[in-house]
Design an enzyme around this catalytic site. Structure first.
Site, PDB file in Angstrom:
ATOM      1  N   ASP A   2      -3.401  -6.721   5.799  1.00  0.00           N
ATOM      2  CA  ASP A   2      -2.219  -6.027   6.292  1.00  0.00           C
ATOM      3  C   ASP A   2      -1.065  -6.990   6.598  1.00  0.00           C
ATOM      4  OD1 ASP A   2      -0.718  -3.870   7.043  1.00  0.00           O
ATOM      5  OD2 ASP A   2      -1.645  -3.634   9.013  1.00  0.00           O
ATOM      6  N   ASN A   4       1.872  -7.291   4.421  1.00  0.00           N
ATOM      7  CA  ASN A   4       2.667  -7.726   3.267  1.00  0.00           C
ATOM      8  C   ASN A   4       4.120  -7.256   3.379  1.00  0.00           C
ATOM      9  OD1 ASN A   4       0.243  -8.610   2.294  1.00  0.00           O
ATOM     10  ND2 ASN A   4       0.019  -7.004   0.764  1.00  0.00           N
ATOM     11  N   GLY A   5       4.280  -5.994   3.791  1.00  0.00           N
ATOM     12  CA  GLY A   5       5.628  -5.421   3.889  1.00  0.00           C
ATOM     13  C   GLY A   5       6.458  -6.162   4.926  1.00  0.00           C
ATOM     14  N   ARG A  15       9.404  -5.131  -0.541  1.00  0.00           N
ATOM     15  CA  ARG A  15       8.003  -5.086  -0.114  1.00  0.00           C
ATOM     16  C   ARG A  15       7.054  -5.600  -1.208  1.00  0.00           C
ATOM     17  NH1 ARG A  15       6.464  -2.088   3.998  1.00  0.00           N
ATOM     18  NH2 ARG A  15       4.536  -1.544   2.954  1.00  0.00           N
ATOM     19  N   SER A  47      -5.719   2.108  -0.077  1.00  0.00           N
ATOM     20  CA  SER A  47      -6.498   3.156   0.569  1.00  0.00           C
ATOM     21  C   SER A  47      -6.151   4.519  -0.023  1.00  0.00           C
ATOM     22  CB  SER A  47      -6.231   3.159   2.075  1.00  0.00           C
ATOM     23  OG  SER A  47      -4.981   3.748   2.338  1.00  0.00           O
ATOM     24  N   ASN A  50      -2.847   5.414   0.942  1.00  0.00           N
ATOM     25  CA  ASN A  50      -1.685   4.680   0.412  1.00  0.00           C
ATOM     26  C   ASN A  50      -0.929   5.448  -0.683  1.00  0.00           C
ATOM     27  OD1 ASN A  50      -3.197   1.370   0.790  1.00  0.00           O
ATOM     28  ND2 ASN A  50      -1.753   2.432   2.136  1.00  0.00           N
ATOM     29  N   TRP A  51      -1.529   6.544  -1.174  1.00  0.00           N
ATOM     30  CA  TRP A  51      -0.800   7.388  -2.138  1.00  0.00           C
ATOM     31  C   TRP A  51       0.458   7.959  -1.509  1.00  0.00           C
ATOM     32  CZ3 TRP A  51      -1.869   7.414  -7.154  1.00  0.00           C
ATOM     33  CH2 TRP A  51      -3.151   7.095  -7.574  1.00  0.00           C
TER      34      TRP A  51
END
Ligand code: FPP
Length: 226
Positions: A2, A4-5, A15, A47, A50-51
């Site tokens: 977690d 990255n953004g 991002r 995940s 994440n869609w």
């Protein structure tokens, strides 16, 4: 993996640049884990939730998985790495599903290091799929007698893998976010305040040192405490 953004935002970058650096952190971590004697590493890459991200970001993440397998598979193979991808295959674009199958097939004989990539993965979804498969096996008479934890686990995506000893979440968030809910029942949890693209060998070493400070009782009492 977690952060990255936030890593990208702090630098005024898109991002996607954070995700790209995230792949480099993954390469570093696989190497570091091998050097430190770890044999099983599972990373959460995409995940089932994440869609909900913008389509362009979702496409970038799919593209990064594809590029990673295409670029790194031969080296992973040579290095004795067995690659597995857990999560729902259904819903993955056919070219990615094919590539993932190939990576698993071509590394199936390796056992020096086990890299598992959770992609299109959600623990609730995994448990539901496993329950459906278990129920089908029972209805078909393939499973008889007592239903057991060990029997159920044969239907999880992780059926050949040991439960994790340590779960590390980067970026300073204190959540499990639907990761390995069944398997991590007794895992030690570590939340580190490092954004994933910055994660390196020294962070992993420090995580392992902290793990060794924990006392694992698995619901029992410390020997000699009674
Ligand atoms: C979480 O950070 C990270 C992800 C959702 C993606 C992780 C993916 C990679 C590191 C690359 C995928 C590559 C391979 C090889 C599978 P975030 O975007 O939620 O960060 P934020 O919380 O700071 O916004």
């Amino acid at each position: 993996m977690d952060g990255n953004g936030r890593w990208a935002k702090a630098r005024g970058l898109p991002r996607t640049a954070g995700h790209e650096r995230g792949v480099e952190a993954l390469r570093r971590t696989v190497e570091a884990a091998g050097d430190l004697g770890i044999r099983y590493l599972t990373v959460f890459s995409f995940s089932t939730e994440n869609w909900r991200r913008p389509a362009a970001e979702v496409n970038t993440l799919f593209g990064l998985l594809k590029a990673y397998v295409q670029r790194d598979l031969s080296r992973l193979k040579q290095d004795g790495v067995r690659v597995r991808v857990i999560g729902q295959r259904e819903g993955l674009p056919p070219d990615i599903a094919e590539l993932v199958d190939r990576a698993e097939r071509e590394t199936a004989a390796n056992s020096k290091f086990h890299l598992t990539i959770a992609f299109n993965y959600g623990a609730r979804n995994e448990i539901l799929r496993a329950t459906q498969a278990y129920a089908r096996a029972i209805a078909a008479g393939e499973v008889t007698g007592e239903l057991t934890d060990a029997g159920f686990e044969q239907y999880l995506d992780t059926k050949d893998l040991p439960d994790p000893d340590l779960v590390i979440r980067t970026s300073g968030e204190f959540r499990i976010s639907n990761f390995l809910l069944w398997q991590a029942a007794y895992a030690e949890l570590l939340f580190v305040d490092v954004l994933w693209p910055d994660f390196n060998k020294s962070h992993l070493e420090s995580a392992i040192s902290r793990y060794h400070e924990r006392e694992r009782r698995f619901g029992a009492v410390t020997p000699g405490a009674t």
